[in-house]
Enzyme design. Sequence first.
Site, mmCIF file in Angstrom:
data_model
loop_
_atom_site.group_PDB
_atom_site.id
_atom_site.type_symbol
_atom_site.label_atom_id
_atom_site.label_comp_id
_atom_site.label_asym_id
_atom_site.label_seq_id
_atom_site.Cartn_x
_atom_site.Cartn_y
_atom_site.Cartn_z
ATOM 1 N N HIS A 139 -18.542 77.262 0.260
ATOM 2 C CA HIS A 139 -17.147 77.051 -0.127
ATOM 3 C C HIS A 139 -16.310 76.738 1.114
ATOM 4 O O HIS A 139 -15.916 77.659 1.835
ATOM 5 C CB HIS A 139 -16.587 78.298 -0.817
ATOM 6 C CG HIS A 139 -17.088 78.503 -2.200
ATOM 7 N ND1 HIS A 139 -16.405 78.058 -3.311
ATOM 8 C CD2 HIS A 139 -18.216 79.093 -2.666
ATOM 9 C CE1 HIS A 139 -17.076 78.372 -4.397
ATOM 10 N NE2 HIS A 139 -18.190 78.991 -4.038
ATOM 11 N N CYS A 171 -19.939 74.032 -4.464
ATOM 12 C CA CYS A 171 -20.723 75.062 -5.145
ATOM 13 C C CYS A 171 -21.344 74.497 -6.428
ATOM 14 O O CYS A 171 -22.261 73.699 -6.359
ATOM 15 C CB CYS A 171 -19.872 76.303 -5.412
ATOM 16 S SG CYS A 171 -20.846 77.763 -5.838
ATOM 17 N N GLU A 174 -13.264 75.891 1.259
ATOM 18 C CA GLU A 174 -11.923 76.461 1.105
ATOM 19 C C GLU A 174 -11.892 77.954 1.382
ATOM 20 O O GLU A 174 -10.818 78.556 1.483
ATOM 21 C CB GLU A 174 -11.387 76.163 -0.301
ATOM 22 C CG GLU A 174 -11.880 77.076 -1.408
ATOM 23 C CD GLU A 174 -13.295 76.785 -1.888
ATOM 24 O OE1 GLU A 174 -13.714 77.403 -2.890
ATOM 25 O OE2 GLU A 174 -13.990 75.949 -1.275
ATOM 26 N N ASP A 216 -4.721 98.809 0.000
ATOM 27 C CA ASP A 216 -4.354 99.569 -1.188
ATOM 28 C C ASP A 216 -2.879 99.316 -1.466
ATOM 29 O O ASP A 216 -2.014 99.687 -0.663
ATOM 30 C CB ASP A 216 -4.593 101.062 -0.972
ATOM 31 C CG ASP A 216 -6.067 101.400 -0.843
ATOM 32 O OD1 ASP A 216 -6.889 100.588 -1.296
ATOM 33 O OD2 ASP A 216 -6.393 102.461 -0.295
ATOM 34 N N ASP A 267 -16.304 105.222 -7.404
ATOM 35 C CA ASP A 267 -15.555 106.283 -6.727
ATOM 36 C C ASP A 267 -16.197 107.643 -7.012
ATOM 37 O O ASP A 267 -15.733 108.391 -7.879
ATOM 38 C CB ASP A 267 -14.100 106.298 -7.215
ATOM 39 C CG ASP A 267 -13.359 105.022 -6.873
ATOM 40 O OD1 ASP A 267 -13.563 104.505 -5.772
ATOM 41 O OD2 ASP A 267 -12.569 104.557 -7.713
#
Length: 596
Positions: A224, A110, A226, A273, A445
Amino acid sequence: PYPCPKATIQNPYPIIQLTKTNNQPTMTKKLTVSLLDYGAGNVRSVRNAITSCGYSITDITDPSQIASADVIIFPGVGSYHSAMSVLKNKGYDAALREYLSEDRPYLGICLGMQTLFESSEETNESGHRGAPLPGLGVIPGKVIKFDETKRTVPHIGWNGTIAHQQSPAMKYVKDSGEEVYFVHSYYAPITEENSKWVLTRTSYEGQEYISSVQRGNVCATQFHPEKSGNTGLNFIKGFLESVQDGTLSQTTPLELNPDAHTQLVKRVVVALDVRSNDNGDLVVTKGDQYDVREKADDSTTTNGDEPTTGRGGVRNLGKPVQLAARYYDEGADEIAFLNITSFRQGVIEDMPMLQVLEEASKCIFVPLTVGGGIRSYTDPESGKVYSALEVASRYFRAGADKVSIGSDAVDAAEDYIRLGAKTGSTSIETISQVYGVQAVVISIDPKRVYVDSPDGVDKKHTVVSLDDNQKGPNGEKYCWYQCTVKGGRETRDICAVSLAKAAEALGAGEIMLNCIDMDGQCNGFDHALMKAVSTAVTIPVIASSGAGKESHFADVFEETGVQAALAAGMFHRKEVEIGSVKKHMEEKGIRARIIE
C-alpha cells in the site's frame, strides 16, 4: 475542529513544469486521476496521497468513464470476492479489460493488483473455500494463500522489495533500504509465464512472491503506497509524473540475485486513548490500570467548575490529531485511536471522532486503527438498528484501515465455543467477509487470576507459570488470564488464549493483547501472556500494556513471538522517543523501520 498541523499537510511535491523530451508524448495540462472506488475499505487515504502529490481526482461512477480516463488508480481494499463481484455487477470488469488491453496508464493497489491475475483461491462470501475465483485475466497465474503452518498469516507490516526492473515509477524511491507496508493473506507466486511482469519481489518467512508488477503502462503493487510513508508518496509521485510525461513504459530489466531476500521488520505502534473530558472536549488520555483520572487528595478537588468526589479530572495529554501527526513524523509504524468511552451514543452520531479520523488521514500516511463501539446497536430516538458492519463501514470511509473489536469479540467467542460452530452473524465474521481478515483486530483486555497450582483450574483455561519477579501477592507461581469487557469493569469466564483462538477461527486477522495488571506500570510487557497467546494462534499479535523504556520493546521481541509492540504514555509524556526505541532494537539485532 480537529485540524492537522499546517506544517504537516503542506504539499511536499510542487507541481513540476513538464516539457517534451526525446519525442515522448506529453500532456499539455495537468492530468486528472480517475479513481475507481467500488465502496469498500479506506480509500480516503489514497485520495489524500494523490492530492498531496498535486493532482486532482475524478471518481469513476459509470463504466463509460473508463475509456476516457487519463490514468486509472484502483485501490482494491477488502476481500477478492467482494471486489470482483462489484466490478462484475457494475459492469466495470469488461471496460477495465478493454482499457488494460490498450496498454493505458493504470495503477492497482493490493486487490487492484491481485484482480489482474487469472484467479484467486480466497474464500468466497459464504466463508467456504471453493473453486478459484476468476479475475481480470491480464497477468498469467493464480493468487494463492500463504501457508499458515509455516508462517504467521496475514502478512502484516513493513517489508522490503527487490527490483526486477528499473522503472520511471520508482525514480524517487531508493534502490534498497526502504520498507513499504503490506497487509494480505494471499499472494501471487512468480512463475515463468508471469516473470516478465515482475517489477519487484518480496520475501516473507521463506516465501518469495510478487510485490509489484509493470508491463508497459500497466502497473500495480501488492503493498500500500498510501500507507508507506514518504516512500509510498514518492512512488505515487513518480508514477503520476511518468504518466504525465509519457515515460512510464520505459522500463529496463535488471540482473537478478536469487540469493537476495527481504525481511519483515518488527512494528512500533503508538496508541492514543481518546475520550471526552468533563468539559466535553476530545482529549488523549492514559490510564493507570485503566483508570484515566488524576489522583485527588480529597473530595474538594475540582475539574473546571465541576466538583469531584475524591478523584481528579480526566488526564489530558494532548489533542488527538496533533499528537498522531507528531508520531507519524517521528516514525511510528502504525497509530491506533482507541475511544475508551465506547461511543455510548453510537458511532453514527459520534461526528467528532469521525472528524478526527478524516483530519488525521490528510497528513498521516501509515496505517490507522480505530477501536471503541464496534458493535450493532439501536438508535434510541429513531429505533433504527445499525449492524456492526455498518458501524465499521463508517470508520473505514472516515479513514481507518483496521477496526479493533473488544467486548463484542468476547460475546462472539463465547457463542462460538458454546455452539461449536460459526453463526455467520457476529461482528468479526460480517466485517472480515467484506473487508478481509486483515481489517479486523481483536483487542483482548485480560487480568491475572493467581493460583497456587494448575490442578484446581478449569481445564478450559490456559494456566501459565510465572517468573519469580512476577509472582502473585501471596507468592503464587501460576495464573490464568481472565477476559474482561466494558473497559475492564466486568469479568467473563473465558481466558485470553481461548478468546484469541476463537477470534482467529471467526475471521480476525490480528490480536491486540493488553494486560490490565501491567497497564501504566512501566515495568515491561507481560511476557508470559504474550508467549501463551502468540504460540496458540497463527495470526499476528501486538503486545500492549506495560512499556516504560526502550529495552522493553527489544525484550518482548526477543523473548516472545509477537510481531509488534504498542505503547502510549511513555511517548505522550516524551519520556522515550520512537527513534530511540528503534535504535535500541537495531542494536539488539532486531530489524526496525528507520526513517531519515
